[in-house]
Design an enzyme around this catalytic site. Sequence first.
Site, PDB file in Angstrom:
ATOM      1  N   ARG A 248       5.975  -6.180  -2.006  1.00 19.38           N
ATOM      2  CA  ARG A 248       7.276  -5.675  -2.422  1.00 19.38           C
ATOM      3  C   ARG A 248       7.202  -4.209  -2.841  1.00 19.38           C
ATOM      4  O   ARG A 248       8.114  -3.432  -2.568  1.00 19.38           O
ATOM      5  CB  ARG A 248       7.832  -6.546  -3.542  1.00 19.38           C
ATOM      6  CG  ARG A 248       8.213  -7.953  -3.055  1.00 19.38           C
ATOM      7  CD  ARG A 248       8.549  -8.878  -4.200  1.00 19.38           C
ATOM      8  NE  ARG A 248       9.662  -8.377  -4.989  1.00 19.38           N
ATOM      9  CZ  ARG A 248      10.036  -8.924  -6.147  1.00 19.38           C
ATOM     10  NH1 ARG A 248       9.387  -9.969  -6.633  1.00 19.38           N
ATOM     11  NH2 ARG A 248      11.051  -8.406  -6.819  1.00 19.38           N
TER      12      ARG A 248
ATOM     13  N   ARG B 167       0.076 -17.342  -4.602  1.00 22.74           N
ATOM     14  CA  ARG B 167       1.094 -17.591  -5.623  1.00 22.74           C
ATOM     15  C   ARG B 167       2.307 -16.710  -5.335  1.00 22.74           C
ATOM     16  O   ARG B 167       2.342 -15.548  -5.718  1.00 22.74           O
ATOM     17  CB  ARG B 167       0.539 -17.283  -7.015  1.00 22.74           C
ATOM     18  CG  ARG B 167      -0.639 -18.156  -7.413  1.00 22.74           C
ATOM     19  CD  ARG B 167      -1.184 -17.702  -8.762  1.00 22.74           C
ATOM     20  NE  ARG B 167      -2.334 -18.496  -9.176  1.00 22.74           N
ATOM     21  CZ  ARG B 167      -3.031 -18.272 -10.299  1.00 22.74           C
ATOM     22  NH1 ARG B 167      -2.683 -17.257 -11.091  1.00 22.74           N
ATOM     23  NH2 ARG B 167      -4.058 -19.025 -10.611  1.00 22.74           N
TER      24      ARG B 167
ATOM     25  N   TYR C 128       2.007 -11.867   5.424  1.00 24.72           N
ATOM     26  CA  TYR C 128       3.356 -11.817   4.872  1.00 24.72           C
ATOM     27  C   TYR C 128       4.270 -11.019   5.793  1.00 24.72           C
ATOM     28  O   TYR C 128       3.838 -10.071   6.450  1.00 24.72           O
ATOM     29  CB  TYR C 128       3.350 -11.140   3.497  1.00 24.72           C
ATOM     30  CG  TYR C 128       2.940 -12.042   2.358  1.00 24.72           C
ATOM     31  CD1 TYR C 128       3.894 -12.738   1.616  1.00 24.72           C
ATOM     32  CD2 TYR C 128       1.604 -12.186   2.000  1.00 24.72           C
ATOM     33  CE1 TYR C 128       3.525 -13.548   0.560  1.00 24.72           C
ATOM     34  CE2 TYR C 128       1.224 -12.996   0.940  1.00 24.72           C
ATOM     35  CZ  TYR C 128       2.197 -13.673   0.231  1.00 24.72           C
ATOM     36  OH  TYR C 128       1.827 -14.478  -0.823  1.00 24.72           O
TER      37      TYR C 128
ATOM     38  N   ASP D 104       6.034 -15.205  -5.686  1.00 20.77           N
ATOM     39  CA  ASP D 104       6.879 -14.918  -6.842  1.00 20.77           C
ATOM     40  C   ASP D 104       8.211 -15.644  -6.749  1.00 20.77           C
ATOM     41  O   ASP D 104       8.560 -16.214  -5.714  1.00 20.77           O
ATOM     42  CB  ASP D 104       7.137 -13.408  -6.936  1.00 20.77           C
ATOM     43  CG  ASP D 104       5.879 -12.606  -7.217  1.00 20.77           C
ATOM     44  OD1 ASP D 104       4.947 -13.165  -7.824  1.00 20.77           O
ATOM     45  OD2 ASP D 104       5.843 -11.426  -6.831  1.00 20.77           O
TER      46      ASP D 104
END
Length: 287
Positions: free
Chosen positions: A199, A52, A112, A54
């Site tokens: 992040r 999921r 990522y 952001d």
Amino acid sequence: MQSRRIALKIQYLGSGFRGWQRQAGHRTVQGVLEEAIASRAGHPVTLYGAGRTDTGVHAAGQVAHFDTTSGIPPTEWARVLNDCLPEDVVVLASAPVSDVWHARFSARWRRYRYLILNRELPDVFWRPFSWQVRWPLQVEPMAEALNSLLGEHNLEAFRRRGSDRPHSRVQVQEVLCQRLGDLVSIEVQASGFLYRMMRLLVGSLEVVGRGELSPQQFVHLWQHNDWSRMRTRYSAPPQGLCLVDVGYAVDPFGCRFAHSPPFWALSMKGLPKTPDWSAALWVSSLA
């Protein structure tokens, strides 16, 4: 007709979406895709994603699945959907999978990438896909700090409140931090990712890169979840983050994607020095 399960490989630019997950009154990747699939299948569908992302986060290799009774051949769904999807979403491939295969729960890892544009002046081509940091960053201590995450750990220190996950243990399989000209590329491959993990991690590594935190202090902080030594703790902005790929025991899409070299594996030698090649390579690195 009997229901069958279809897997999709998906790219999207996150700038125009309120994240992956369907939300009433907001434009989301899941919502746009479900609407497109339903219009072609002739019945409502629920699309399950491997991760999921952001608001504002991009994907070069998101994976999802849905069940349908439509007679459209499984490998034709990519073409059929691309004919009706908006320009900021592309289905790279579609494939049949078993009814016990699940895009999220069958995944072995996710990868990522975060990109920092490390220079004083901005760049119009990189602005939608990177975080501009104007002060010089030292990549070597950032890489040293990042390497400390390898293995299975409790990474509660990189978890933002709001997650329904019952624990914070993550197996970090591979990490990479390197400078490519004005770009600093940070990659993490792990069994799963906590809410805002990448992040928060990048925000902390940036503090290491500007010399306000040593790699040893960074390790102490995440191992003890003690951020008292930092005056502020922040997460990096979303536009620099991209879900690069999702791995399975058997790739449902075959070797076409399994062996494509991603952008971080490419040498800067032989590439143009001007930045206008960058966004295309970054977003479509698995195509």
